[in-house]
Design an enzyme around this catalytic site. Sequence first.
Site, PDB file in Angstrom:
ATOM      1  CG  ASN A 123      -1.442  -4.405   2.655  1.00 19.37           C
ATOM      2  OD1 ASN A 123      -1.898  -4.879   3.709  1.00 19.37           O
ATOM      3  ND2 ASN A 123      -0.291  -3.770   2.616  1.00 19.37           N
ATOM      4  CE1 TYR A 140       9.115  -1.271  -5.529  1.00 25.02           C
ATOM      5  CE2 TYR A 140       7.042  -0.737  -4.452  1.00 25.02           C
ATOM      6  CZ  TYR A 140       7.845  -1.643  -5.124  1.00 25.02           C
ATOM      7  OH  TYR A 140       7.368  -2.888  -5.422  1.00 25.02           O
ATOM      8  CB  THR A 142       0.546  -4.681  -5.246  1.00 26.73           C
ATOM      9  OG1 THR A 142       0.848  -3.316  -5.539  1.00 26.73           O
ATOM     10  CG2 THR A 142       0.789  -5.540  -6.483  1.00 26.73           C
ATOM     11  N   GLY A 172      -9.326   7.512  -4.926  1.00 30.88           N
ATOM     12  CA  GLY A 172     -10.410   6.606  -5.263  1.00 30.88           C
ATOM     13  C   GLY A 172     -10.008   5.149  -5.306  1.00 30.88           C
ATOM     14  CB  SER A 217       7.064  -7.822  -2.536  1.00 31.73           C
ATOM     15  OG  SER A 217       6.344  -6.642  -2.228  1.00 31.73           O
ATOM     16  CG  ASP A 245      -1.085  -0.406   1.936  1.00 34.19           C
ATOM     17  OD1 ASP A 245       0.069  -0.840   1.757  1.00 34.19           O
ATOM     18  OD2 ASP A 245      -2.021  -0.623   1.150  1.00 34.19           O
ATOM     19  CE  LYS A 252      -2.359  -2.316  -2.070  1.00 33.49           C
ATOM     20  NZ  LYS A 252      -1.602  -1.245  -1.381  1.00 33.49           N
TER      21      LYS A 252
END
Length: 294
Positions: A103, A240, A78, A145, A33, A118, A82
């Site tokens: 988020n 990612y 993150t 979950g 980020s 998201d 959240k």
Amino acid sequence: MTVFKLSNLAEATTGPKPARLAVIGHPVAHSASPRMHQPALDEAGIDARYIALEVEPGQVGGAFARMRELGFIGCNVTVPHKLDALEACDEVDDAARALGAVNTVRFDPDATRGTNTDGYGFEHALDEALGLELAGQAVMIVGAGGGAGGAVAAHCASRGVRRLVLANRTVSKLDALARRLRDMGAEVVTTALDAAELPDLARSCTLLVNASSLGLGPDDPSPLPPRCFAAHHCVFDSIYQPPRTPFLAAAEAAGARTANGSGMLLHQGVAAFRFWFPGTEPTAAMRRGLASGT
């Protein structure tokens, strides 16, 4: 990349370009980020720095208070924070309430406000990387979950998927989410990751999504065994980094089309930036920042 903690956060707010935005998580050192948001801030001429902030579980409320005290504009949130962020905000918008997690946070003078980008990021990433529309799909979400999984599931339900299969290590953690999704009109099946019917349920779906953290660690296995994957699948991993997880490797071996979470990161970040700075267009700068890898 320097990772700050609450104990030394004030240091980041000094100097010619003070920290005014952050991503909070535990861990957070892997986050891309900062390298995505900083070019967007620079291009827009905003005199602010975006940093990574390590926040221990249970400390989200304290982190928000400290950032507000130091003049932060907002933050991204993150794993694993959240759900706690949802509770720590004074106000959350309809998107965050529907998705059950926050988020993105903005520290307004009168309130700490939360949203969730998201779902937006997920849908745009699917379209860009796989050319897939959610409406009419049968979707399995692994790790449903957690906050990210619940948000993706709720977004899928809002976009008219045909069926949602929620898979989690502990099935009881899916009960509240499943009820909420059924109230939205979705057909929902819940299952454990060690259930005998898991491969059949997976093969009945068109889209498989990993929303768990399995794959972040170098020795992590795929959350689904190889027999769950088939050539007709589109397979998406919200992770990612690394760009090719065991989950994606198993899917590719079965002939499935795959995409990692870089597109979701980009598009949710774009929506977050616009939440902080309405009227801006950060996409190109963010894309360059991610591509730079620095």
